[in-house]
Design an enzyme around this catalytic site. Sequence first.
Site, PDB file in Angstrom:
ATOM      1  N   GLU A  17      -6.675  -2.048   6.061  1.00  0.00           N
ATOM      2  CA  GLU A  17      -5.158  -2.165   5.649  1.00  0.00           C
ATOM      3  C   GLU A  17      -4.638  -0.742   5.261  1.00  0.00           C
ATOM      4  OE1 GLU A  17      -4.298  -4.070   2.159  1.00  0.00           O
ATOM      5  OE2 GLU A  17      -3.951  -2.213   1.362  1.00  0.00           O
ATOM      6  N   ARG A 106       3.262 -13.452  -3.120  1.00  0.00           N
ATOM      7  CA  ARG A 106       4.383 -13.351  -3.646  1.00  0.00           C
ATOM      8  C   ARG A 106       4.589 -12.082  -4.540  1.00  0.00           C
ATOM      9  NH1 ARG A 106       2.890 -14.793 -10.140  1.00  0.00           N
ATOM     10  NH2 ARG A 106       2.196 -12.508  -9.631  1.00  0.00           N
TER      11      ARG A 106
END
Length: 288
Positions: A17, A106
Site C-alpha cells: 500500500e 466508507r
Amino acid sequence: MKIVDLLAAPGVHVSCEVFPPKEFARVEEAREVVREIAALSPAYVSVTYGAAGNTPYFTRELAQTVQNAGVPALVHLTCINDTVPKVDTVLDDLETCGVTNVLALRGDIPEGAVFPGGEHFEHAAELIAHVKRRGGFCVGAACYPEGHPEALNRAQDLDHLKAKVEAGVDFLTTQMFFDNATLYNFMYRALRAGIRVPVGAGIMPVVNARQIRRIAALSGATLPPRFWSIVDRFGDDPASMRQAGVAYATEQMIDLIANGVNNIHLYTMNRADVARDVFRNLGAILAR
Ligand code: FAD
C-alpha cells in the site's frame, strides 16, 4: 488484471500500500516511491484515497504510475464524504484510465463532520453493491481482525462484514495487526460465518517509535508485550528501531506463510527502503 484472478493463482502473493501526497509539489516524489516499490514485483499496489486530505486526482495519478510500471493497481474509494454522482465521476475516471480494481470503503468520520446533502452511501456495503451493479470492477473491502473500533462487539462487526461479502465483495484486506493469533482467530470466525472470499493479511513494519501511538489510535490495533519490549529497548535509536521493526514484520510474515496464509498486504507508509528489506528477507520463500 483483476485482483481476484491474481489471488486465485497458486503461491504466495505480497501486495503493497502507498499513499498519495497532499500537495502537487510532492507528486513526483511519490511517483518515485511507487516505481521503487513496483520494482520489487509485488502482486499489486494499492493507493489510498481521501485519508490525508488528498484528492482523487493524486490517487489516480499514482495508480497510473503503478500500472505504467507493469503492476496491477488497486484504488481505494471512500464514500462517506461524497455524493453518489461524485462517486460515479471517480469511477468513470478510473475506467477511462484502465483501473479495474477498487477497495470500497466508507472512510473515517472526522470529528464534527458535516456530510454532503443529496444521495450518499452510509456504509461500505452500499458502495460495494453500487459498484457491483455498475459492473466492470473487481471490488475489495476492509475487515478488522480485532473488530472495527465503532462496532459494539466483534460478532456485530462480523455480521456487517458478511453484509459486505453478500453485496458482492471479491476479496478482503485486513486492518494491520501485530499478533498473528489475532488473525488466525479472525479467519476461523470468518470461515464459520460463511465468508469464503480471499483475505489479505495486513502487516505494517513499524520502524519508527513516533508512529506507534498514532497507529494504535488510528487502527485500534493491539500492540503485544513482545512489540513493546522492542520499542522500550530500541525506540530511542532510529537505526536499531528500523532493524527491529523490519525483523518483527518479517517474522510475522514467515509465520503467516508457514501457516498457509498466502495473501499478505504490506502497509509500506511510502518507505520503499523498508519494503525492499522485507522483500529481500523473504526472497527464497517468495521464489518457491
Ligand atoms: P464499513 O464497512 O461501512 O463499517 C464501518 C462501521 O460501521 C463498522 O463499525 C461496521 O461494523 C459498521 N456498520 C457497517 N454496516 C452497518 C450497518 N448496516 N448498520 C450499522 N453499522 C454498520 N480510510 C480512508 O479514508 N482512505 C483509505 O484509503 C483507507 N484505506 C483503508 C484500507 C484498509 C485495508 C483498511 C482496513 C482501512 C482503510 N481506511 C481508509 C480506513 C476505513 O475507511 C475506516 O476504518 C472506516 O472507519 C471504516 O471503513 P469501512 O469501509 O470498513 O466501513
